[in-house]
Each structure stands twice: as structure tokens, then as C-alpha cells.
Design a protein around this motif. Sequence first.
Motif, PDB file in Angstrom:
ATOM      1  N   ALA A  70      21.193   1.579  19.080  1.00 51.38           N
ATOM      2  CA  ALA A  70      20.484   0.671  18.166  1.00 51.38           C
ATOM      3  C   ALA A  70      21.404   0.185  17.058  1.00 51.38           C
ATOM      4  O   ALA A  70      22.182   0.954  16.510  1.00 51.38           O
ATOM      5  CB  ALA A  70      19.279   1.377  17.554  1.00 51.38           C
ATOM      6  N   LYS A  71      21.292  -1.094  16.733  1.00 52.14           N
ATOM      7  CA  LYS A  71      22.053  -1.644  15.609  1.00 52.14           C
ATOM      8  C   LYS A  71      21.407  -1.291  14.279  1.00 52.14           C
ATOM      9  O   LYS A  71      22.085  -1.180  13.265  1.00 52.14           O
ATOM     10  CB  LYS A  71      22.145  -3.160  15.741  1.00 52.14           C
ATOM     11  N   GLY A  72      20.084  -1.164  14.275  1.00 53.99           N
ATOM     12  CA  GLY A  72      19.378  -0.876  13.027  1.00 53.99           C
ATOM     13  C   GLY A  72      18.087  -0.132  13.284  1.00 53.99           C
ATOM     14  O   GLY A  72      17.641   0.006  14.423  1.00 53.99           O
ATOM     15  N   VAL A  73      17.514   0.346  12.192  1.00 57.28           N
ATOM     16  CA  VAL A  73      16.306   1.169  12.265  1.00 57.28           C
ATOM     17  C   VAL A  73      15.335   0.734  11.177  1.00 57.28           C
ATOM     18  O   VAL A  73      15.743   0.504  10.036  1.00 57.28           O
ATOM     19  CB  VAL A  73      16.650   2.664  12.058  1.00 57.28           C
ATOM     20  N   ILE A  74      14.077   0.633  11.546  1.00 56.07           N
ATOM     21  CA  ILE A  74      13.015   0.441  10.557  1.00 56.07           C
ATOM     22  C   ILE A  74      12.143   1.680  10.608  1.00 56.07           C
ATOM     23  O   ILE A  74      11.628   2.044  11.667  1.00 56.07           O
ATOM     24  CB  ILE A  74      12.176  -0.822  10.842  1.00 56.07           C
ATOM     25  N   TYR A  75      11.998   2.336   9.462  1.00 49.88           N
ATOM     26  CA  TYR A  75      11.169   3.534   9.377  1.00 49.88           C
ATOM     27  C   TYR A  75       9.846   3.148   8.721  1.00 49.88           C
ATOM     28  O   TYR A  75       9.758   2.983   7.516  1.00 49.88           O
ATOM     29  CB  TYR A  75      11.858   4.629   8.554  1.00 49.88           C
ATOM     30  N   ALA A  76       8.821   2.976   9.562  1.00 53.97           N
ATOM     31  CA  ALA A  76       7.491   2.637   9.075  1.00 53.97           C
ATOM     32  C   ALA A  76       6.490   3.714   9.474  1.00 53.97           C
ATOM     33  O   ALA A  76       5.282   3.498   9.407  1.00 53.97           O
ATOM     34  CB  ALA A  76       7.063   1.279   9.625  1.00 53.97           C
ATOM     35  N   ALA A  77       6.992   4.863   9.886  1.00 51.28           N
ATOM     36  CA  ALA A  77       6.114   5.952  10.298  1.00 51.28           C
ATOM     37  C   ALA A  77       5.411   6.553   9.093  1.00 51.28           C
ATOM     38  O   ALA A  77       5.967   6.621   7.999  1.00 51.28           O
ATOM     39  CB  ALA A  77       6.920   7.036  11.014  1.00 51.28           C
ATOM     40  N   SER A  78       4.198   6.968   9.315  1.00 51.60           N
ATOM     41  CA  SER A  78       3.471   7.695   8.276  1.00 51.60           C
ATOM     42  C   SER A  78       2.584   8.715   8.967  1.00 51.60           C
ATOM     43  O   SER A  78       2.187   8.542  10.123  1.00 51.60           O
ATOM     44  CB  SER A  78       2.640   6.749   7.405  1.00 51.60           C
ATOM     45  N   GLY A  79       2.289   9.763   8.246  1.00 55.02           N
ATOM     46  CA  GLY A  79       1.471  10.821   8.812  1.00 55.02           C
ATOM     47  C   GLY A  79       0.044  10.366   9.058  1.00 55.02           C
ATOM     48  O   GLY A  79      -0.480   9.500   8.356  1.00 55.02           O
ATOM     49  N   ALA A  80      -0.574  10.953  10.048  1.00 53.41           N
ATOM     50  CA  ALA A  80      -1.954  10.612  10.382  1.00 53.41           C
ATOM     51  C   ALA A  80      -2.950  11.320   9.468  1.00 53.41           C
ATOM     52  O   ALA A  80      -4.107  10.919   9.384  1.00 53.41           O
ATOM     53  CB  ALA A  80      -2.236  10.961  11.840  1.00 53.41           C
ATOM     54  N   THR A  81      -2.496  12.366   8.802  1.00 58.50           N
ATOM     55  CA  THR A  81      -3.373  13.122   7.903  1.00 58.50           C
ATOM     56  C   THR A  81      -2.622  13.454   6.625  1.00 58.50           C
ATOM     57  O   THR A  81      -1.403  13.330   6.558  1.00 58.50           O
ATOM     58  CB  THR A  81      -3.831  14.444   8.545  1.00 58.50           C
ATOM     59  N   PHE A  82      -3.339  13.907   5.629  1.00 60.17           N
ATOM     60  CA  PHE A  82      -2.700  14.333   4.387  1.00 60.17           C
ATOM     61  C   PHE A  82      -1.757  15.504   4.635  1.00 60.17           C
ATOM     62  O   PHE A  82      -0.741  15.642   3.983  1.00 60.17           O
ATOM     63  CB  PHE A  82      -3.743  14.744   3.344  1.00 60.17           C
ATOM     64  N   TRP A  83      -2.096  16.351   5.589  1.00 62.53           N
ATOM     65  CA  TRP A  83      -1.297  17.543   5.850  1.00 62.53           C
ATOM     66  C   TRP A  83       0.049  17.215   6.459  1.00 62.53           C
ATOM     67  O   TRP A  83       0.949  18.031   6.450  1.00 62.53           O
ATOM     68  CB  TRP A  83      -2.059  18.503   6.769  1.00 62.53           C
ATOM     69  N   SER A  84       0.197  16.020   7.009  1.00 68.01           N
ATOM     70  CA  SER A  84       1.457  15.670   7.665  1.00 68.01           C
ATOM     71  C   SER A  84       2.460  15.011   6.727  1.00 68.01           C
ATOM     72  O   SER A  84       3.560  14.676   7.149  1.00 68.01           O
ATOM     73  CB  SER A  84       1.177  14.761   8.858  1.00 68.01           C
ATOM     74  N   ALA A  85       2.110  14.848   5.465  1.00 64.98           N
ATOM     75  CA  ALA A  85       3.008  14.150   4.533  1.00 64.98           C
ATOM     76  C   ALA A  85       4.374  14.822   4.433  1.00 64.98           C
ATOM     77  O   ALA A  85       5.403  14.148   4.474  1.00 64.98           O
ATOM     78  CB  ALA A  85       2.373  14.035   3.153  1.00 64.98           C
ATOM     79  N   ALA A  86       4.410  16.115   4.311  1.00 64.57           N
ATOM     80  CA  ALA A  86       5.694  16.803   4.152  1.00 64.57           C
ATOM     81  C   ALA A  86       6.562  16.652   5.396  1.00 64.57           C
ATOM     82  O   ALA A  86       7.766  16.430   5.302  1.00 64.57           O
ATOM     83  CB  ALA A  86       5.480  18.277   3.822  1.00 64.57           C
ATOM     84  N   SER A  87       5.959  16.739   6.580  1.00 67.97           N
ATOM     85  CA  SER A  87       6.768  16.669   7.795  1.00 67.97           C
ATOM     86  C   SER A  87       7.171  15.242   8.148  1.00 67.97           C
ATOM     87  O   SER A  87       8.312  14.991   8.515  1.00 67.97           O
ATOM     88  CB  SER A  87       6.028  17.322   8.969  1.00 67.97           C
ATOM     89  N   VAL A  88       6.266  14.283   8.018  1.00 67.09           N
ATOM     90  CA  VAL A  88       6.574  12.906   8.411  1.00 67.09           C
ATOM     91  C   VAL A  88       7.259  12.143   7.285  1.00 67.09           C
ATOM     92  O   VAL A  88       8.290  11.509   7.487  1.00 67.09           O
ATOM     93  CB  VAL A  88       5.298  12.164   8.865  1.00 67.09           C
ATOM     94  N   GLU A  89       6.694  12.186   6.091  1.00 66.94           N
ATOM     95  CA  GLU A  89       7.208  11.394   4.974  1.00 66.94           C
ATOM     96  C   GLU A  89       8.493  11.962   4.387  1.00 66.94           C
ATOM     97  O   GLU A  89       9.284  11.230   3.808  1.00 66.94           O
ATOM     98  CB  GLU A  89       6.162  11.279   3.858  1.00 66.94           C
ATOM     99  N   PHE A  90       8.701  13.264   4.511  1.00 71.74           N
ATOM    100  CA  PHE A  90       9.923  13.870   3.982  1.00 71.74           C
ATOM    101  C   PHE A  90      10.899  14.212   5.111  1.00 71.74           C
ATOM    102  O   PHE A  90      11.971  13.635   5.215  1.00 71.74           O
ATOM    103  CB  PHE A  90       9.601  15.110   3.150  1.00 71.74           C
ATOM    104  N   GLN A  91      10.530  15.133   5.988  1.00 69.93           N
ATOM    105  CA  GLN A  91      11.450  15.580   7.044  1.00 69.93           C
ATOM    106  C   GLN A  91      11.804  14.452   8.002  1.00 69.93           C
ATOM    107  O   GLN A  91      12.942  14.337   8.442  1.00 69.93           O
ATOM    108  CB  GLN A  91      10.856  16.766   7.811  1.00 69.93           C
TER     109      GLN A  91
END
Length: 159
Positions: A70-91
Amino acid sequence: MSEVDGVVFGAGSGVGFECVQHMLSKGQRVRAVVRSPQKYADKFPKDPKLTIAQGDVTNADSVKEVMKGAKGVIYAASGATFWSAASVEFQGVKNVAEAAMQDQRVVLVSASLVTPKNRLKPIRIILNIKWSFMDNKFKGSSSHPIVFEQGHLHWHLKP
């Protein structure tokens, strides 16, 4: 994996899906990354420039695999629940930042309410009350300066 102009994490909904649509409209080759390709099989247009790939931003090996070629990356992922914030939004952000090669550009999609200067906004307070949702989004977008400053990416992100 084949070469593509961009990889879009979180391609199945919201901003990620719009990014895929826009890139295709410009004739770019896109790898749309979702957790469950079967779930989105009918959502994406039939386009020879589009590849739908299974990926998990919380798994560093998965991130590295879908970013190959890939030449570039767009990170638009977000957690499906409040509990996933640390794993998806941070890690997840950390995994993508660390996997990015010098010739890859990364765009991180976030929200204006993540910055601590907005900590007294009612919606930010509500989203932060129990699971620190907005704090983890901010942590993800600002706590990896070493990765960004060591040349792995072309610029340093500041919320």
C-alpha cells in the motif's frame, strides 16, 4: 498482497466507507479492511479496483499483512462499543503507526471532541464517564510521538 493506492481501516461504515467511495471515484486502487468481509459483501460496489480484506487493527500481524503493497493508509476504524476504545482507538492506532513504512502516508480520522481542551463539553463528559472513550481516542492520536517522529511517517499528528 497486490499493490494498492490506499488501505482503509474501518471501511465498512461511516467515514471509512466514504473514503473508499471517494478513492474509487478517482480511479484509485483500494483495499477496504473490515473485520468480517462476509458482513459487507453486498455493501461495496463491484469494482475491479476494490479489494475487500479481513483485518483486525488490534492484531499487529493482521495490520502488517493488509498494509503490504500500500502507498498510503486511512485509519477510520472505531470500536463498536465503549469497551473497545482502548484496544481499537489506542492499540489499533499504535499498530498501524508502527507498521507504516517510510513510503506510506497515514491519515488518522478522529473527532474534535477528543482533545482535552473540550473536556467540559457535555457529550465528551457523557462518553468519558465510565469507559474513558474520548480519553482513549486522544491517547491513540497523541501518545505515539516517537513512532511519528522517528521517520516512520511523514508527519506528526496533533489533535
